[in-house]
Design a protein around this motif. Structure first.
Motif: not given
Length: 481
Positions: A78-80, A93-96, A130-133, A148-150
Motif C-alpha cells: 500500500g504505502e511502501t 534506495t531501500q524500500a521505505i 506514501s507522499a511524505p516518505k 513510487t510505491t513498491s
C-alpha cells in the motif's frame, strides 16, 4: 476457467498461491522477508529481497501446482515506497516501509495544509501514507530516478509497464478521492511536481504480460492487500467490515459508491474500481499487531505467536498496555507516540504482560470499530477477521468482548491472496460480476462476547485514559526537546 497465480507481497513475507478456475487452491508457497527496524522510527526493506521473494515464491507455487498459469496478480503493502531507475529497473534506495515514521517532520511543516489535504484525499496528513516518505527520499537520499510505491516497481520488473492501481494510488496523499486521479496541487504541496507518476489502472484491468513464471501470462487485477481481503470476506455492501491481523491490524468498512470523508478520524480511500464504478471504504490501522508479538518474542517473553494463548493469563490483573511501538495511527494520528505499560506491581508476571499486549491490540480495534460505526451511521453488527493472529483465541475473544459483537474467523489463512485471485478473475472475464469472482464462505470459528457491556466499557475507559496519559507525556517530552 482461468488459472491464477496470486502473489501477496506483504511486510514480513510473500505468499504465492495458484488457484484454478473452480476456486480450488492448488499450491501455496510462503517466503519470509525481513524488514529492518531502525532507531528514529525507520523501517526499511531490501528491494532485491522483495523481488526475489516474488519471483521465487511464484515459480515454486507454479511448479508445485504443475499447471499452466493463465493470469498473474499482485497485492502490495500500500504505502511502501522506493526510488528506482526506470531505464534499468535498478533500485536506488531501500524500500521505505509504511510503518516508517521518519517523515513526521515533513508532515509537520505542511500542517497548515492538513485540512485541504484531508478534503481532497480523504486521508490524514501522516507519515503512514506514501507522499511524505517520497518527499523524505528526495530530501535525504536521492533525487535520481522515479519514486513510487513498491507495486509499481515490482510490476515493472514483471511486465516493463509503469502502472499502479486505483486502491494503491488512493493511499498516496497525492490523489483526488472523487476523481481517483493525480492532483497537481497536492503534488505541489509535497514538492513533488514534475515527478513521473505511474498510470492509475482499474482493479479489473489487464496491465500487461509476463513470462517470468513460465509461458506467457496476463498480469492485472492489481490491488492493495487490505482491499483484497475486504473482497475475499465478501464485504460488498455498505457497513460490512473486516479486520486483518497481520504485521499491523487493519479494519476496513465498505462505504458504498459515494466518497464520504470520515468525521471520526479514519481514512477514506478507494476499495476498488471495477466495471467502471468505484467503491470506497473507511479504514483504520493498528500499526503493530504481529510486529508487537515479534517484539515480545525478541524480548524472550514468548517463543513465538503459537505461544500466546499458553502464556497469556485470563486476566491482566490491572496491567494495561498501549502497544504504540510504531506510533499510533487512526484515530489519534500520533506518530510520536511511544508504547507504555502501566499498572504493574511486584506481582506482575510474563503472562500479565502478554495478556495486556493482546488486550491493547483489541482495544485499538474496538476504537476503530466505533469510528467506523460513527461514519456509517449505525453500529457494526459483526466483524469478519482474517490473518495469522486470528489463531490466538485469547486475542479474538478480547476483540469480541471489547467490540460487543460477534467475530467471525475467515476459514482460510489466505484471504488476501484469494481476494487478489477474485480481482484477477474479474480482469480475465469482463462479463463476470464481481460477487461471482470470489467464493462464498462460512466462518471456521465464531467468538461472541463473554464480557458484560458495562465491564467492557469500564476497561475501554481505563485503556483510553492510559492512551491520553501516554500522549500527554510524549508531547511534554517533545516540547522540552
Amino acid at each position: 476457467m482461468t488459472t491464477v497465480l496470486a502473489i501477496d507481497q506483504g511486510t514480513s513475507g510473500t505468499k504465492a498461491m495458484v488457484v484454478d478456475g473452480d476456486g480450488n487452491v492448488l499450491s501455496v508457497v510462503e517466503l519470509p522477508v525481513h524488514p529492518r527496524y531502525l532507531s528514529g522510527g525507520g523501517v526499511e526493506q531490501d528491494p532485491q529481497e522483495l523481488l526475489d521473494s516474488v519471483l521465487d515464491s511464484g515459480r515454486q507455487a507454479v511448479a508445485e501446482a504443475a499447471v499452466r498459469v493463465d493470469f498473474v496478480t499482485l497485492t502490495n503493502q500500500g504505502e511502501t515506497v522506493l526510488a528506482w531507475d526506470p531505464a534499468t529497473g535498478r533500485p536506488l534506495t531501500q524500500a521505505i516501509v509504511w510503518q516508517d515514521r521518519r517523515s513526521a517532520e515533513i508532515c509537520a511543516k505542511r500542517s497548515d495544509s492538513a485540512n485541504a489535504i484531508g478534503e481532497r484525499t480523504g486521508l490524514v496528513l501522516d507519515p503512514y501514507f506514501s507522499a511524505p516518505k517520497m518527499r523524505w527520499i528526495r530530501e535525504q537520499v536521492t533525487t535520481g530516478g522515479v519514486v513510487t510505491t513498491s507495486d509499481t516497481w515490482l510490476i515493472h520488473q514483471l511486465t516493463g509497464e509503469f502502472v499502479t492501481d486505483a486502491s494503491t494510488a488512493s493511499r498516496s496523499l497525492l490523489t483526488d478521492l472523487d476523481s481517483v486521479s493525480w492532483d497537481p496541487e497536492l503534488l505541489e504541496v509535497f514538492d513533488l511536481a514534475g515527478e513521473a507518476l505511474p498510470r492509475i489502472a482499474a482493479n479489473d484491468e489487464v496491465v500487461g504480460e509476463t513470462t517470468v513464471f513460465g509461458g506467457t501470462a496476463q498480469v492485472g487485477g492489481l490491488v492493495v492487500d487490505q482491499q483484497a481481503a475486504l473482497l475475499a470476506q465478501r464485504c460488498l455492501a455498505p457497513g460490512e467490515a473486516k479486520c486483518t491481523f497481520g504485521t499491523g491490524a487493519f479494519l476496513l468498512a465498505n462505504m458504498g459508491r459515494t466518497p464520504v470523508r470520515s468525521s471520526a478520524g479514519l481514512a477514506a480511500s478507494v476499495a476498488w474500481r471495477v466495471r467502471d464504478e468505484t467503491s470506497y471504504c473507511f479504514d483504520g490501522q493498528v500499526a503493530t499487531a504481529a510486529s508487537a508479538v515479534r517484539w515480545l518474542q525478541g524480548l524472550g517473553l514468548i517463543q513465538g505467536a503459537p505461544d500466546l494463548d499458553r502464556v497469556a493469563v485470563a486476566d491482566s490483573d490491572g496491567v494495561l498496555c498501549v502497544p504504540a511501538l510504531a506510533g499510533l495511527s487512526a484515530p489519534w494520528w500520533a506518530p510520536e507516540a511511544k508504547a507504555t505499560f502501566s499498572g504493574m506491581t511486584l506481582s506482575t508476571e510474563v503472562g500479565h504482560l502478554v495478556k495486556a499486549v493482546l488486550d491493547g491490540i483489541a482495544a485499538q480495534v474496538a476504537e476503530l470499530a466505533d469510528c467506523a460505526a460513527q461514519d456509517i451511521g449505525e453500529p457494526l453488527r459483526r466483524l469478519r477477521v482474517d490473518g495469522g493472529l486470528t489463531r490466538s483465541r485469547v486475542l479474538m475473544q478480547a476483540v469480541a468482548d471489547l467490540l460487543q459483537v460477534q467475530v467471525d474467523v475467515y476459514p482460510s489463512a489466505h484471504a488476501t491472496a484469494l481476494g487478489a485471485a477474485g480481482f484477477a478473475r474479474a480482469a480475465a472475464d469482463p462479463g463476470l460480476p464481481l460477487e461471482q469472482a470470489i467464493i462464498d464462505w462460512a466462518p471456521s470459528t465464531s467468538f461472541t462476547p463473554r464480557l458484560g457491556a458495562a465491564d467492557a466499557a469500564e476497561f475501554r475507559a481505563r485503556w483510553r485514559a492510559a492512551v491520553d496519559t501516554a500522549l500527554m507525556r510524549d508531547r511534554e517530552i517533545q516540547e522540552e526537546s
